[in-house]
Write an enzyme that holds these catalytic residues in place. Structure first.
Site, short mmCIF file in Angstrom:
data_model
loop_
_atom_site.label_atom_id
_atom_site.label_comp_id
_atom_site.label_asym_id
_atom_site.label_seq_id
_atom_site.Cartn_x
_atom_site.Cartn_y
_atom_site.Cartn_z
N HIS A 1 7.54 -4.10 7.22
CA HIS A 1 6.24 -4.03 6.76
C HIS A 1 5.71 -5.58 6.94
O HIS A 1 4.97 -6.04 7.15
CB HIS A 1 6.15 -3.17 5.53
CG HIS A 1 6.69 -1.99 5.24
ND1 HIS A 1 6.63 -1.14 6.46
CD2 HIS A 1 7.53 -1.64 4.47
CE1 HIS A 1 7.23 0.02 5.93
NE2 HIS A 1 7.80 -0.14 4.95
N ASP B 1 5.47 2.22 11.56
CA ASP B 1 5.64 1.51 10.40
C ASP B 1 4.08 1.82 9.53
O ASP B 1 3.17 1.37 10.00
CB ASP B 1 5.53 0.18 10.85
CG ASP B 1 6.01 -0.92 9.66
OD1 ASP B 1 5.13 -0.69 8.50
OD2 ASP B 1 6.30 -1.79 9.44
N HIS B 2 4.33 2.59 8.62
CA HIS B 2 2.91 3.18 7.92
C HIS B 2 1.92 1.98 7.45
O HIS B 2 0.96 2.35 7.52
CB HIS B 2 3.39 4.19 7.03
CG HIS B 2 4.00 3.66 5.75
ND1 HIS B 2 5.19 3.46 5.72
CD2 HIS B 2 3.09 3.48 4.44
CE1 HIS B 2 5.39 3.11 4.31
NE2 HIS B 2 4.35 3.28 3.81
#
Ligand code: NAP
Length: 492
Positions: free
Chosen positions: A248, A185-186
């Site tokens: 996110h 999950d950047h």
């Protein structure tokens, strides 16, 4: 909290096998991230990359693609030549078992040539529909039979609901255990998101007031100014809830409201996050209607409506905006509304978090009204922290005014901040999964999101319900009303 800092600038020895090596993600994010790791000395002599996809590219052509993807980041010709020489291309159809044999032979050869000690990182930069097949064949064709580690990095989306996420996880976990599975999950790789724990647990003044006695509400905004661009085909099947909230936003919320972990290691942080997800109230359809708002953008100046975008049906009912109020029933935060908001074609592109504290008694100042104390974490594009206080207005009279204490990363500091992908790939090389999403977190976050999606799917909205906000605004009016009901307002 015992802080375990893994600062050792130790060269990482590994073979990267990138499935989807010709794709957009590989070219825009992965090759630049590998190059940054190379420039910072984490990758030196002992690394090699196999890019795979169906296209019949040569090593030479592949290396040219890699070169152009890092154009502008390079210090010298010899540097880029040396870096690119570690890249190999293998044409490979992931559905064809025999191709894994060719891949294994090349992997074993590179392992010997570069002294990689059998360490392998498989990056699945492809559609998730292939993940199970790839993992199965990596195992069955002996690619994972090495003396070193074998880890798999997986991209979002991880399923489109709980059932499909579980199915996908079952397929992967048959071949790779949880500790070898790194789900990206950047947002968890962003500097200011990682700062949440430092702020919360590194400052006694903040940890003392981080509770329902002192916090009025929490606001998380992930706003985008762009529309769906060329992602229409995927986006129309996902929508903002699945695309942004399930992953996110819920990950950010967990970091904001979880209890203090026993240590800064994956196991302890994950434990606290899972407790938070379990304490997240799952809404009934009636509660969804009261606590969630959805929107879809209409046309604006020089911008077409969502329904006019390419690959979008003219009567699409997909939401491009979501706002909601979350409740977490853990003792410190019970009763604190957590407002979340995300959308496309909003007024501005920004990710920020506002912690709004309860107002102090203003009777000493004649009931003139005090401004909110707000702690703002600016994630992007601004990077820094603001804290608003009430101070005395300059002059003879005794009145208060709102004053901001601000901290911004300087240009030089921003230049040193690693990109999210660089940071996360290094974490995966180091076997550190503190900034990755674990299955049990996913399980609860999907159950939370499914309840909202199911409630929406049961509603029979008329086609003309959308669009309900214009491009360039901050979403539908109902989003403001959601907060107004509780006497709150969006700070941003
Ligand atoms: P993409 O540009 O469409 O790339 C897909 C890759 O898969 C290509 O390299 C394609 O190459 C390869 N491929 C397709 N079928 C194959 C097969 N049967 N055997 C071997 N290779 C095959 O997609 P992307 O944008 O890079 O995204 C990849 C994944 O990352 C997706 O799951 C996406 O949702 C996720 N993701 C992407 C981004 C992003 O910024 N792009 C961000 C977050 C998540 P050939 O056609 O040559 O086979």
């Amino acid at each position: 909290m015992k802080v375990v800092l893994n600062l050792a600038k130790k060269e990482q020895k590994a073979l990267f096998v990138i499935f989807g090596g010709t794709g957009d993600l590989a070219q825009r994010k992965l090759y630049p991230a590998l190059f940054d790791l190379y420039k910072r000395g984490y990758l030196k002599k002992h690394f090699a990359v196999i890019g795979t996809a169906r296209r019949p590219w040569s090593n030479g052509y592949y290396r040219d693609v890699v070169r152009s993807s890092i154009d502008g980041m390079v210090n010298s010709q010899s540097q880029i030549d040396e870096f690119a020489s570690h890249f190999y291309y293998q044409s490979h159809n992931v559905n064809d078992v025999d191709h894994y044999e060719t891949l294994r032979v090349l992997a074993d050869k590179l392992d010997q040539d570069y002294g990689l000690e059998g360490n392998r990182l498989y990056y699945l930069a492809m559609s998730p529909s292939f993940f199970g097949t790839i993992c199965e064949h990596l195992k069955s064709q002996g690619l994972t039979k090495t003396t070193g580690y074998n880890r798999v990095i997986i991209e979002k989306p991880f399923g489109h609901d709980y059932a499909s996420a579980k199915k996908l996880n079952d397929e992967i976990s048959k071949y790779f255990p949880e500790e070898a599975t790194f789900r990206i999950d950047h947002y968890l790789g962003k500097e200011m998101i990682q700062n949440i724990m430092a702020l919360r647990f590194g400052n006694s003044i903040l940890s003392a007031i981080w509770n329902n006695k002192m916090i009025s509400n929490i606001q998380v905004t992930l706003s985008e100014s762009l529309g769906v661009e060329e992602r229409g085909g995927y986006y129309d099947t996902a929508g903002a809830l699945r695309d942004m909230v399930q992953n996110h936003i819920l990950q950010i919320v967990a970091l904001l409201v979880m209890d203090r972990p026993d240590s800064y290691c994956a196991k302890d942080v994950r434990k606290r996050k899972v407790e938070t997800f379990k304490a997240l109230k799952i809404y009934s359809p009636k509660e969804v209607a009261q606590n969630f708002v959805r929107g879809q953008y209409g046309a604006g100046k020089d911008m077409v409506a969502y329904r006019e975008e390419s690959m979008i049906a003219p009567d699409s009912m997909t939401e491009t905006f979501v706002a909601g109020k979350l409740e977490v029933d853990n003792c410190d935060m019970a009763g604190v509304p957590i407002y979340i908001r995300t959308g496309k074609r909003l007024a501005t592109k920004a990710t920020r978090i506002d912690i709004v504290f309860k107002k102090d008694d203003d009777s000493l100042f004649g009931g003139q009204g005090l401004a909110d104390n707000i702690l703002t974490i600016n994630v992007e594009p601004d990077t820094g922290i603001d804290f608003t206080l009430n101070t005395k207005k300059i002059g003879q009279e005794f009145a208060t005014r709102q004053t901001n204490i601000g901290y911004r990363l300087t240009k030089e500091q921003v230049a040193k901040v690693p990109e999210a992908y660089e940071r996360l790939i290094l974490n995966a090389l180091q076997g550190n999964s503190v900034n990755f999403t674990h299955w049990d977190e996913l399980e609860y976050s999907w159950k939370f999101v499914d309840a909202i999606r199911n409630a929406w799917d049961q509603e029979d909205l008329p086609v003309d319900y959308f669009p309900n906000y214009a491009c360039g605004t901050m979403g539908p009016q109902a989003s403001d009303e959601l907060l107004a009901k509780a006497g709150h307002h969006w700070i941003f």
